[in-house]
Design a protein around this motif. Sequence first.
Motif, PDB file in Angstrom:
ATOM      1  N   GLN A  76       0.829  -1.199   0.000  1.00 19.90           N
ATOM      2  CA  GLN A  76       0.000   0.000   0.000  1.00 19.90           C
ATOM      3  C   GLN A  76       0.867   1.254   0.000  1.00 19.90           C
ATOM      4  OE1 GLN A  76      -2.874  -0.317   3.272  1.00 19.90           O
ATOM      5  NE2 GLN A  76      -2.273  -2.461   3.407  1.00 19.90           N
ATOM      6  N   ALA A  77       0.215   2.360  -0.311  1.00 17.27           N
ATOM      7  CA  ALA A  77       0.937   3.629  -0.396  1.00 17.27           C
ATOM      8  C   ALA A  77       1.574   4.010   0.934  1.00 17.27           C
ATOM      9  CB  ALA A  77      -0.007   4.730  -0.862  1.00 17.27           C
ATOM     10  N   GLY A  78       0.928   3.686   2.057  1.00 16.51           N
ATOM     11  CA  GLY A  78       1.454   4.074   3.355  1.00 16.51           C
ATOM     12  C   GLY A  78       2.513   3.149   3.902  1.00 16.51           C
ATOM     13  N   GLU A  79       2.776   2.027   3.237  1.00 15.79           N
ATOM     14  CA  GLU A  79       3.787   1.093   3.714  1.00 15.79           C
ATOM     15  C   GLU A  79       5.174   1.503   3.230  1.00 15.79           C
ATOM     16  OE1 GLU A  79       2.703  -3.240   3.849  1.00 15.79           O
ATOM     17  OE2 GLU A  79       1.187  -2.581   2.414  1.00 15.79           O
ATOM     18  N   ALA A  80       6.188   1.037   3.946  1.00 16.66           N
ATOM     19  CA  ALA A  80       7.566   1.315   3.545  1.00 16.66           C
ATOM     20  C   ALA A  80       7.883   0.538   2.266  1.00 16.66           C
ATOM     21  CB  ALA A  80       8.528   0.919   4.662  1.00 16.66           C
ATOM     22  N   GLN A  81       8.408   1.234   1.271  1.00 17.30           N
ATOM     23  CA  GLN A  81       8.813   0.601   0.014  1.00 17.30           C
ATOM     24  C   GLN A  81      10.336   0.455   0.057  1.00 17.30           C
ATOM     25  OE1 GLN A  81       6.297  -0.372  -1.735  1.00 17.30           O
ATOM     26  NE2 GLN A  81       4.664   0.962  -0.960  1.00 17.30           N
ATOM     27  N   THR A  82      10.792  -0.743   0.353  1.00 20.71           N
ATOM     28  CA  THR A  82      12.226  -0.965   0.567  1.00 20.71           C
ATOM     29  C   THR A  82      12.929  -1.538  -0.655  1.00 20.71           C
ATOM     30  OG1 THR A  82      11.773  -3.160   1.479  1.00 20.71           O
ATOM     31  CG2 THR A  82      11.873  -1.320   3.034  1.00 20.71           C
ATOM     32  N   GLY A  83      12.168  -1.898  -1.683  1.00 13.30           N
ATOM     33  CA  GLY A  83      12.753  -2.464  -2.892  1.00 13.30           C
ATOM     34  C   GLY A  83      12.530  -1.566  -4.081  1.00 13.30           C
ATOM     35  N   LEU A  84      12.131  -2.161  -5.192  1.00 12.78           N
ATOM     36  CA  LEU A  84      11.977  -1.400  -6.433  1.00 12.78           C
ATOM     37  C   LEU A  84      10.997  -0.252  -6.283  1.00 12.78           C
ATOM     38  CD1 LEU A  84      11.912  -2.866  -9.977  1.00 12.78           C
ATOM     39  CD2 LEU A  84      10.114  -1.286  -9.321  1.00 12.78           C
ATOM     40  N   GLY A  85       9.944  -0.435  -5.467  1.00 10.67           N
ATOM     41  CA  GLY A  85       8.987   0.657  -5.264  1.00 10.67           C
ATOM     42  C   GLY A  85       9.628   1.906  -4.710  1.00 10.67           C
ATOM     43  N   GLY A  86      10.660   1.722  -3.885  1.00 15.04           N
ATOM     44  CA  GLY A  86      11.365   2.870  -3.331  1.00 15.04           C
ATOM     45  C   GLY A  86      12.354   3.502  -4.289  1.00 15.04           C
ATOM     46  N   TRP A  87      12.672   2.832  -5.381  1.00 15.85           N
ATOM     47  CA  TRP A  87      13.593   3.384  -6.374  1.00 15.85           C
ATOM     48  C   TRP A  87      12.870   4.257  -7.396  1.00 15.85           C
ATOM     49  CZ3 TRP A  87      16.196  -1.939  -7.883  1.00 15.85           C
ATOM     50  CH2 TRP A  87      16.766  -2.509  -6.732  1.00 15.85           C
ATOM     51  N   LEU A  88      11.529   4.232  -7.369  1.00 11.32           N
ATOM     52  CA  LEU A  88      10.730   4.947  -8.369  1.00 11.32           C
ATOM     53  C   LEU A  88      10.432   6.381  -7.938  1.00 11.32           C
ATOM     54  CD1 LEU A  88       8.150   2.162  -9.230  1.00 11.32           C
ATOM     55  CD2 LEU A  88       9.578   3.318 -10.917  1.00 11.32           C
ATOM     56  N   THR A  89      10.524   7.293  -8.886  1.00 10.10           N
ATOM     57  CA  THR A  89      10.108   8.681  -8.672  1.00 10.10           C
ATOM     58  C   THR A  89       9.229   9.094  -9.851  1.00 10.10           C
ATOM     59  OG1 THR A  89      12.155   9.195  -7.489  1.00 10.10           O
ATOM     60  CG2 THR A  89      10.846  11.053  -8.297  1.00 10.10           C
ATOM     61  N   LEU A  90       7.953   9.410  -9.573  1.00  7.04           N
ATOM     62  CA  LEU A  90       7.044   9.855 -10.626  1.00  7.04           C
ATOM     63  C   LEU A  90       6.993  11.379 -10.659  1.00  7.04           C
ATOM     64  CD1 LEU A  90       5.502   7.076  -9.238  1.00  7.04           C
ATOM     65  CD2 LEU A  90       4.212   7.462 -11.334  1.00  7.04           C
ATOM     66  N   ARG A  91       6.760  11.913 -11.841  1.00  6.32           N
ATOM     67  CA  ARG A  91       6.700  13.373 -11.970  1.00  6.32           C
ATOM     68  C   ARG A  91       5.563  13.940 -11.129  1.00  6.32           C
ATOM     69  NH1 ARG A  91       7.056  16.062 -17.810  1.00  6.32           N
ATOM     70  NH2 ARG A  91       9.202  15.320 -17.459  1.00  6.32           N
ATOM     71  N   THR A  92       4.472  13.200 -10.999  1.00  4.86           N
ATOM     72  CA  THR A  92       3.372  13.613 -10.132  1.00  4.86           C
ATOM     73  C   THR A  92       2.786  12.388  -9.469  1.00  4.86           C
ATOM     74  OG1 THR A  92       1.254  14.781 -10.008  1.00  4.86           O
ATOM     75  CG2 THR A  92       1.655  13.475 -11.975  1.00  4.86           C
ATOM     76  N   ASN A  93       2.285  12.584  -8.252  1.00  2.74           N
ATOM     77  CA  ASN A  93       1.640  11.494  -7.527  1.00  2.74           C
ATOM     78  C   ASN A  93       0.142  11.706  -7.371  1.00  2.74           C
ATOM     79  OD1 ASN A  93       4.613  11.719  -5.990  1.00  2.74           O
ATOM     80  ND2 ASN A  93       3.940   9.642  -6.497  1.00  2.74           N
ATOM     81  N   ALA A  94      -0.372  12.821  -7.880  1.00  2.07           N
ATOM     82  CA  ALA A  94      -1.805  13.108  -7.774  1.00  2.07           C
ATOM     83  C   ALA A  94      -2.248  13.830  -9.036  1.00  2.07           C
ATOM     84  CB  ALA A  94      -2.097  13.966  -6.552  1.00  2.07           C
ATOM     85  N   LEU A  95      -3.372  13.410  -9.594  1.00  2.00           N
ATOM     86  CA  LEU A  95      -3.894  14.070 -10.785  1.00  2.00           C
ATOM     87  C   LEU A  95      -5.368  13.741 -10.959  1.00  2.00           C
ATOM     88  CD1 LEU A  95      -2.815  12.189 -14.041  1.00  2.00           C
ATOM     89  CD2 LEU A  95      -2.664  11.191 -11.772  1.00  2.00           C
ATOM     90  N   VAL A  96      -6.054  14.619 -11.707  1.00  2.00           N
ATOM     91  CA  VAL A  96      -7.443  14.411 -12.079  1.00  2.00           C
ATOM     92  C   VAL A  96      -7.475  14.305 -13.599  1.00  2.00           C
ATOM     93  CG1 VAL A  96      -9.773  15.345 -12.089  1.00  2.00           C
ATOM     94  CG2 VAL A  96      -8.301  15.683 -10.091  1.00  2.00           C
ATOM     95  N   ILE A  97      -8.066  13.212 -14.106  1.00  2.25           N
ATOM     96  CA  ILE A  97      -8.108  12.990 -15.549  1.00  2.25           C
ATOM     97  C   ILE A  97      -9.541  13.189 -16.030  1.00  2.25           C
ATOM     98  CG2 ILE A  97      -7.661  11.341 -17.413  1.00  2.25           C
ATOM     99  CD1 ILE A  97      -5.616   9.993 -15.686  1.00  2.25           C
ATOM    100  N   PRO A  98      -9.719  14.061 -17.027  1.00  6.57           N
ATOM    101  CA  PRO A  98     -11.080  14.298 -17.552  1.00  6.57           C
ATOM    102  C   PRO A  98     -11.645  13.034 -18.210  1.00  6.57           C
ATOM    103  CG  PRO A  98      -9.550  16.029 -18.224  1.00  6.57           C
ATOM    104  CD  PRO A  98      -8.722  14.923 -17.656  1.00  6.57           C
TER     105      PRO A  98
END
Length: 354
Positions: free
Chosen positions: A122-144
């Motif tokens: 889940q989003a609130g859990e510690a990401q100690t592997g590949l999930g922690g290596w990821l950086t997205l340009r945005t983490n929140a958005l609204v799509i029409p």
Amino acid sequence: MTPSRSRRPPGRAPRTARSTAAALLAVLLTVLSAGSTPASVSSTPAAAERVAAGGAGGGTSSWSVRPAGPADRTAFVMDSTPGVVVRDAVRVSNLSEAPISFQVYGSDAYNTPRDGALAYRQAGEAQTGLGGWLTLRTNALVIPPRRAADIPFTLSVPADAAPGSHVGGIVALNNAVEQAGEASGVDVGIQRAIAVRIQLTVAGPFTPGLAVRSVRVRHHAAGTPFGGARATLTYTVVNTGNAALRPTVSPDVRGLFGWRHKHFPDRTLPLLLPGQKADITADWPDAPGLDYLTASVHVTAPGLPGTSTESSRVVVSWPTIGAVAGVLAVLAVALDRLRRRRPGGTRCIAGGKS
């Protein structure tokens, strides 16, 4: 570095539940891949998740997540060396007629102990592997409605990353809460999410390996003499190497003189990650009531020699043994009486000389 084209559909992600002051919120994390078939259910202590094909939701809340670019990319499959930064983009598409608000995040993948289903943290859990290596340009958005958004991301492979397979995903969680009725006097809501899998292979020594452990037959005899018994075969498949594998297991149970009592159908497990395990249970409704059983489980994977583990035990039906003992006791008494009554048996003659 550009990742190679996808070779596999994405895995799945877990559904979770949390409490609020007024209601219980069950978060359903549904992992989807275009063109794949629904997969089995995996679970966490709180709830469960299901993997399905296509997009998630329906009606006013339907969407999909996949790699940006060519349509045949259904998952990110990458090769890299330690210390490299990989760049790519994920596409989130709103297939509905209303805008949707999303939370998007990187997540570690793992295998749930029961059946080894592939799940995501889940989003609130510690990401100690590949999930922690990821950086997205945005983490929140609204799509029409009927629109899509490509979100660039970077995957920064640590300089000390272990060689072999690293698996995670990018999860798009719909912020809307769907009301799902009431349970135990508490209103229940559901949030849905989709994840697309990222499978990264870090260069270095490649040492795939599988093992089968804890093979055991659990026997449940019938409560009546000569009644059919039930049994379950349990075993654990462990990924002992550093490569993600899809194991195929072939379980078999034989009796005292090698007679095959049961051959369970071969079963291909979900993608099993390095260091992870899958606890498997197979039902056996027509097991024998009395025998010396040897259970054997053979496991293999593409390009990997197979290995087997077995265990043996005596299975007993006490009602059957009691009935047989009673019959034998009656037969013994009957034979003894018959022997005493046979002509020519021992006789005692009284009297003096003739």
